[in-house]
Enzyme design. Structure first.
Site, short mmCIF file in Angstrom:
data_model
loop_
_atom_site.label_atom_id
_atom_site.label_comp_id
_atom_site.label_asym_id
_atom_site.label_seq_id
_atom_site.Cartn_x
_atom_site.Cartn_y
_atom_site.Cartn_z
N LYS A 22 81.64 22.91 20.12
CA LYS A 22 82.72 23.69 20.72
C LYS A 22 82.86 23.38 22.20
O LYS A 22 83.97 23.14 22.70
CB LYS A 22 82.43 25.19 20.54
CG LYS A 22 83.31 26.10 21.35
CD LYS A 22 83.02 27.55 21.11
CE LYS A 22 82.03 28.20 22.03
NZ LYS A 22 82.47 28.39 23.42
N ASN A 23 81.73 23.38 22.91
CA ASN A 23 81.80 23.25 24.37
C ASN A 23 82.08 21.83 24.84
O ASN A 23 82.21 21.60 26.04
CB ASN A 23 80.52 23.79 25.02
CG ASN A 23 80.47 25.31 24.96
OD1 ASN A 23 81.45 25.95 24.57
ND2 ASN A 23 79.34 25.88 25.32
N ARG A 93 87.75 32.25 28.03
CA ARG A 93 87.60 31.86 29.44
C ARG A 93 87.75 30.36 29.66
O ARG A 93 88.20 29.93 30.71
CB ARG A 93 86.23 32.28 29.95
CG ARG A 93 85.97 33.75 29.96
CD ARG A 93 84.56 33.99 30.46
NE ARG A 93 84.33 33.17 31.65
CZ ARG A 93 84.70 33.50 32.87
NH1 ARG A 93 85.29 34.65 33.09
NH2 ARG A 93 84.45 32.69 33.89
N CYS A 117 83.62 39.14 31.86
CA CYS A 117 83.55 39.26 30.41
C CYS A 117 82.28 40.02 30.09
O CYS A 117 81.51 40.34 30.99
CB CYS A 117 83.63 37.91 29.73
SG CYS A 117 82.13 36.96 29.82
N ARG A 122 81.14 36.23 35.97
CA ARG A 122 81.61 34.86 35.76
C ARG A 122 82.81 34.45 36.63
O ARG A 122 83.90 34.19 36.13
CB ARG A 122 81.93 34.64 34.28
CG ARG A 122 80.73 34.90 33.41
CD ARG A 122 81.00 34.67 31.96
NE ARG A 122 80.96 33.27 31.59
CZ ARG A 122 81.08 32.83 30.34
NH1 ARG A 122 81.25 33.70 29.37
NH2 ARG A 122 81.04 31.54 30.06
N ASP A 307 72.71 30.12 25.74
CA ASP A 307 73.44 30.32 24.49
C ASP A 307 72.53 30.41 23.26
O ASP A 307 73.01 30.65 22.15
CB ASP A 307 74.47 29.20 24.29
CG ASP A 307 75.69 29.36 25.20
OD1 ASP A 307 75.80 30.41 25.87
OD2 ASP A 307 76.53 28.44 25.24
N ARG A 399 84.67 32.52 16.84
CA ARG A 399 85.02 31.73 18.02
C ARG A 399 84.15 30.49 18.12
O ARG A 399 84.57 29.48 18.68
CB ARG A 399 84.81 32.57 19.30
CG ARG A 399 85.80 33.68 19.49
CD ARG A 399 85.62 34.30 20.86
NE ARG A 399 85.40 33.25 21.83
CZ ARG A 399 84.62 33.34 22.90
NH1 ARG A 399 83.99 34.44 23.17
NH2 ARG A 399 84.50 32.32 23.73
C1 UD1 Z 1 79.44 27.31 29.94
C2 UD1 Z 1 79.52 27.39 28.45
C3 UD1 Z 1 78.82 28.66 27.95
C4 UD1 Z 1 77.40 28.73 28.51
C5 UD1 Z 1 77.38 28.52 30.01
C6 UD1 Z 1 75.98 28.42 30.59
C7 UD1 Z 1 81.61 26.25 27.95
C8 UD1 Z 1 83.01 26.35 27.47
N1 UD1 Z 1 80.93 27.40 28.06
O1 UD1 Z 1 80.14 28.43 30.47
O2 UD1 Z 1 78.79 28.62 26.53
O3 UD1 Z 1 76.85 29.99 28.20
O4 UD1 Z 1 78.09 27.32 30.35
O5 UD1 Z 1 75.30 27.37 29.99
O6 UD1 Z 1 81.09 25.17 28.19
N2 UD1 Z 1 79.42 30.80 38.34
C9 UD1 Z 1 79.84 31.19 39.61
N3 UD1 Z 1 80.97 30.58 40.13
C10 UD1 Z 1 81.66 29.63 39.45
C11 UD1 Z 1 81.23 29.25 38.17
C12 UD1 Z 1 80.10 29.84 37.64
O7 UD1 Z 1 79.24 32.04 40.23
O8 UD1 Z 1 82.67 29.14 39.98
C13 UD1 Z 1 78.18 31.41 37.75
C14 UD1 Z 1 78.42 32.17 36.47
O9 UD1 Z 1 78.83 33.48 36.71
C15 UD1 Z 1 77.05 32.07 35.80
C16 UD1 Z 1 76.55 30.69 36.24
O10 UD1 Z 1 77.32 30.34 37.37
O11 UD1 Z 1 76.19 33.05 36.29
C17 UD1 Z 1 76.68 29.61 35.21
O12 UD1 Z 1 77.99 29.66 34.65
P1 UD1 Z 1 78.75 28.37 34.13
O13 UD1 Z 1 77.80 27.23 33.96
O14 UD1 Z 1 79.95 28.14 34.97
O15 UD1 Z 1 79.22 28.86 32.71
P2 UD1 Z 1 80.56 28.45 32.01
O16 UD1 Z 1 80.91 27.06 32.43
O17 UD1 Z 1 81.58 29.53 32.17
#
Ligand code: UD1
Length: 420
Positions: A22-23, A93, A117, A122, A307, A399
């Site tokens: 998925k990711n 998201r 969420c 996030r 995850d 999902r």
């Molecule tokens: C992706 C995965 C999700 C997984 C997560 C962590 C996808 C579609 N989803 O989510 O399944 O659980 O990685 O492995 O690939 N953060 C900030 N600022 C930002 C971006 C992130 O503070 O601009 C923080 C987030 O709140 C979180 C951490 O960084 O605490 C990691 O998040 P991130 O790696 O960005 O997760 P996603 O990419 O949303």
């Protein structure tokens, strides 16, 4: 709303095929916006999130067709809208992944802010910071990210303040058509990022440094079309392996990739599983033994994935001994704990740490899914529990898990779906 009914205490046995990730599928589909030429993508999983991103791309003018071999053909030659509405971003998201491609190819994108969420706040500040460094003007207005680039984005050196998966992907996609070289330091290392980079390189992008924390992207004028096959889903892989471990079963997974699930295999081995691997398969045998409790802390790849945290918590509930799990990525990712407690689990929470004393067996109960991976943990708990478990709000699981009840039934589980 659908729910799953499970009659547990049946060891899983047999073989099952793992779906595409998925990711990886979501960013790759978003990245297809970067080229006017058609791309053909194989091994796309049948998931609700994939349908959501296809709807989003469709609203923008992308033509998406399914060929006779279940490959998706994506044609983004006639995009007429650069808008990702709240209604779609709210449900997924990862829709924010269209921001980088739209801005880079068209100089314009209006994407709803994803907002918080269930599992945490996030934010997307790192995505925006990277694009601003490349010359984009970004304003947040009425809940929308309004990004504009009057001229072509410019390559830049970007140091990510935190390791973010979709943040790295969004910036990488924006950089592909930028002028000059972009360097992303402190990039995330998740295999899905490498898969996205391989896809983009197959279309003519110039990305190097994959699998390291420094990505180098030399911008090109345009991308071509091409064919690509999405990598297997490592979280689905880990979830089925954990399902076999918790039920003391014996299974073989096909079409997977053992090299991207090392941290999970190590923990399942610690739990007592006998594991063998080939290039694209993994077998696991519990030899009828009760699993042992494991300690773990989640962290970015290659460490243990957040995850898979909920599924390992389910395992610890019935394991021998006490397991300590620390969640370091998301601030509110223990919502499955209350539901597991309703089945008899002995878990106590201290901040971001869950201490779980394994009990002989869980007792089936009605439960409610709160998010995608939490729902997987409840299904696993139900498979191991004595009696009947129901998992409500199963749309969460749809999902991210393709045909879950069919695949589990194939392994001998007594599980079926009912509509309320
Ligand atoms: C992706 C995965 C999700 C997984 C997560 C962590 C996808 C579609 N989803 O989510 O399944 O659980 O990685 O492995 O690939 N953060 C900030 N600022 C930002 C971006 C992130 O503070 O601009 C923080 C987030 O709140 C979180 C951490 O960084 O605490 C990691 O998040 P991130 O790696 O960005 O997760 P996603 O990419 O949303």
């Amino acid at each position: 709303m659908d729910k799953l009914i499970i009659h547990g205490n049946v060891p899983l046995r047999g073989e099952v095929r793992i779906s595409g990730a998925k990711n990886a599928a979501l960013p790759i589909l978003a990245a297809s916006l970067l080229t006017p030429a058609p791309v053909i993508i194989a091994n796309i999983p049948h998931l609700h999130d994939v349908t959501t991103i296809i709807s989003l791309l469709g609203q923008m003018g992308t033509r998406v067709t399914l060929d006779e071999c279940s490959n998706l053909e994506v044609d983004a030659s006639s995009i007429h809208s650069y808008h990702a509405p709240y209604e779609l971003v709210r449900t997924m998201r990862a829709s924010v992944l269209v921001l980088g491609p739209l801005l880079s190819r068209f100089g314009e994108a209006d994407v709803s802010l994803p907002g918080g969420c269930a599992i945490g706040t996030r934010p997307v500040d790192q995505h925006l910071k990277g694009m601003i460094a490349m010359g984009a003007k970004i304003e947040v207005e009425k809940g929308y990210i309004k990004a504009r680039a009057k001229k072509r984005l410019q390559g830049a050196t970007i140091v990510m303040d935190i390791v973010t998966v979709t943040g790295t992907e969004n910036i990488m996609m924006a950089a592909v058509l930028a002028k000059g070289r972009t360097i992303i330091h402190n990039a995330a290392l998740e295999p899905e990022i490498e898969d996205l980079a391989n896809f983009l390189n197959a279309l003519g992008a110039k990305i190097s440094g994959m699998g390291t924390s420094t990505l180098i992207i030399d911008g090109v004028d345009e991308l071509s079309g091409g064919n690509y096959q999405v990598l297997p889903d490592r979280i689905e892989t880990g979830t089925y392996l954990t399902a076999a471990t918790i039920t003391r079963g014996k299974i073989k997974l096909k079409n997977t990739r053992p090299t991207i699930v090392d941290s999970i295999l190590i923990k399942l081995h610690e739990a007592g599983a006998h594991i063998e691997t080939g290039v694209d398969w993994i077998s696991l045998d519990m030899k009828d033994n009760r699993p042992r409790a494991v300690n773990l802390s989640t962290a970015p790849y290659p460490a243990f994935p957040t995850d898979m945290q909920a599924q390992m918590m389910a395992l610890n509930t019935v394991a021998e001994g006490t397991g300590i799990i620390t969640e370091t990525i998301f601030e509110n990712r223990f919502m499955h704990v209350q539901e597991l407690q309703r089945m008899g689990a002995q878990i106590s929470l201290k901040g971001n740490t869950a201490i779980c004393k394994g009990i002989d067996h869980l007792i089936g109960a009605p439960t409610m899914a709160t998010d995608l991976r939490a729902s997987a943990s409840l299904v696993l708990a139900g498979l191991a529990a004595h009696g009947e478990t129901s998992v409500d709000r199963i749309y969460h699981i749809d999902r991210g898990y393709a045909c879950i009840e069919e695949k589990l039934s194939q392994l001998g589980a007594r599980i079926h779906r009912v509509s309320n």
